[in-house]
Design an enzyme around this catalytic site. Structure first.
Site, PDB file in Angstrom:
ATOM      1  CD  GLU A   1     -54.099  36.993 -53.721  1.00 63.89           C
ATOM      2  OE1 GLU A   1     -53.914  36.729 -52.520  1.00 63.89           O
ATOM      3  OE2 GLU A   1     -53.306  36.634 -54.612  1.00 63.89           O
TER       4      GLU A   1
ATOM      5  CE1 TYR B   1     -50.636  38.720 -49.728  1.00 65.63           C
ATOM      6  CE2 TYR B   1     -53.017  38.379 -49.809  1.00 65.63           C
ATOM      7  CZ  TYR B   1     -51.726  37.988 -50.137  1.00 65.63           C
ATOM      8  OH  TYR B   1     -51.541  36.872 -50.897  1.00 65.63           O
TER       9      TYR B   1
ATOM     10  CG  ASP C   1     -48.759  36.881 -46.861  1.00 61.42           C
ATOM     11  OD1 ASP C   1     -47.513  36.948 -46.955  1.00 61.42           O
ATOM     12  OD2 ASP C   1     -49.431  35.957 -47.352  1.00 61.42           O
TER      13      ASP C   1
END
Ligand code: SF4
Length: 344
Positions: free
Chosen positions: A43, A126, A144
């Site tokens: 991520e 997020y 996002d």
């Protein structure tokens, strides 16, 4: 939020997305795992880097630092070195610190709760939502830019995505279509946003939810999302001196929090008496997020051992050469400069 009144109309949309995702999910290494460490690294790596560009870096990083223990115990400069090519080095510094936090505060076991994951350095809402939903069956939407774009088009919703309330607004909106399997839903939205519902020229004819998309049915896809605030770009001037002698040159590690923290750079100034050794100047333009840099690099070729020794003694810079410099991370424009200098 007037859509709330029509909630039942939208419940099937998330399920359609899940079916599409099951058949079309991109075959990526981090899709084969639920290891929170690997999901976290992926991520962070892919936050500002396209998958095609970052995949090799991700694989190299995971091979060298396969778990949180290894990463926490590593030297920060080595972590930065493995981040080379990905840019935004503060991400690497934060990852390293967060790994140490996991060791110190969570006995080396990655936290599973959204609120706990949020406490890790460099982890925002997020990322915490993505990790908790993919690895621990958490129920938070990983909102996002993809979510903003897809949802504002699906609902033809003109809520301004540059406003401070956008995150909360689109989090709520996403719940209208969110099925129970939030981990897959979050990944489906990521894939839909990056592969189909792209910012420019979305592939609406291949979209699994085109029948449900209000903007598409109104022929108004290009009007969404609505963004009113433009972020100002700052112009910045930087100056460096590439001071060298017999294949060696001088560097220092950046300490300030401004840009390129902890990366290596050339001396930003030289004493006046060394200006006579200047033999060239290159001006390099470089763009960072919201910053346009204009970098002047003066080449300073010191022609006597005595002057070289006194420069080092008085100014305290590190001496390196091209081979040794490969073991250090430089900002991209400085690295390019070193490569060009080597070939000249
Ligand atoms: S139909 Fe087009 S605009 Fe609507 S969600 Fe699909 S790709 Fe996006």
């Amino acid at each position: 939020m007037e859509h709330q009144n029509r909630i039942s109309e939208f419940l099937h949309v998330g399920n359609k997305l899940l079916s599409w995702y099951k058949k079309n999910a991109r075959d990526l290494p981090f899709r084969q795992t639920r290891d929170p460490y690997k999901i976290w690294i992926c991520e962070i790596v892919f936050q500002q880097t396209r998958i095609s560009q970052g995949l090799n870096h991700y694989n190299n990083f995971i091979s060298r630092f396969p778990d949180v223990q290894t990463l926490a115990a590593a030297d920060e400069n080595e972590v930065l070195l493995y981040w080379k090519g990905l840019g935004y080095y503060s991400r690497a510094i934060n990852i390293h610190k967060a790994a140490q936090q996991v060791m110190d505060d969570y006995h080396g076991i990655f936290p599973s709760e959204y609120e706990e994951i949020m406490k890790l350095k460099g982890v925002g809402k997020y990322t915490a939502a993505a990790i908790s939903s993919i690895c621990f069956n958490g129920k938070m939407p990983a909102v996002d830019g993809n979510f903003y774009r897809v949802l504002s088009r699906l609902f033809a919703d003109d809520y301004d995505i540059s406003g401070s309330g956008a995150f909360a607004y689109f989090s709520e909106l996403s719940k209208l279509i969110m099925p129970d399997n939030v981990g897959d839903f979050n990944q489906a939205m990521m894939d839909l946003g990056s592969e189909i519902c792209k910012p420019k020229n979305p592939l609406c004819h291949s979209c699994p939810v085109s029948e449900d998309c209000l903007a598409y049915s109104l022929g108004k896809v290009s009007e969404f999302p609505v963004k009113t605030k433009k972020v100002k770009t700052e112009n910045l001037q930087l100056r460096y001196y590439f001071v060298h002698r017999n294949g060696h040159f001088l560097i220092q590690q950046r300490k300030d929090d401004f840009i390129w923290k902890k990366l290596f750079e050339f001396p930003p100034e030289i004493p006046e008496e060394f200006e006579k050794y200047i033999v060239g100047l290159q001006i390099i333009g470089h763009k960072l997020t919201h910053k346009n840099l204009c970098i002047e690099i003066y080449e300073v070729e010191i022609t006597s051992d005595e002057a070289w020794d006194s420069f080092i003694a008085e100014n305290g810079y590190m001496v390196t050469d091209v081979e040794a410099s490969h073991e250090k991370s430089f900002p991209k424009p400085l690295e390019t400069y070193i490569q060009k200098w080597l070939r000249a």
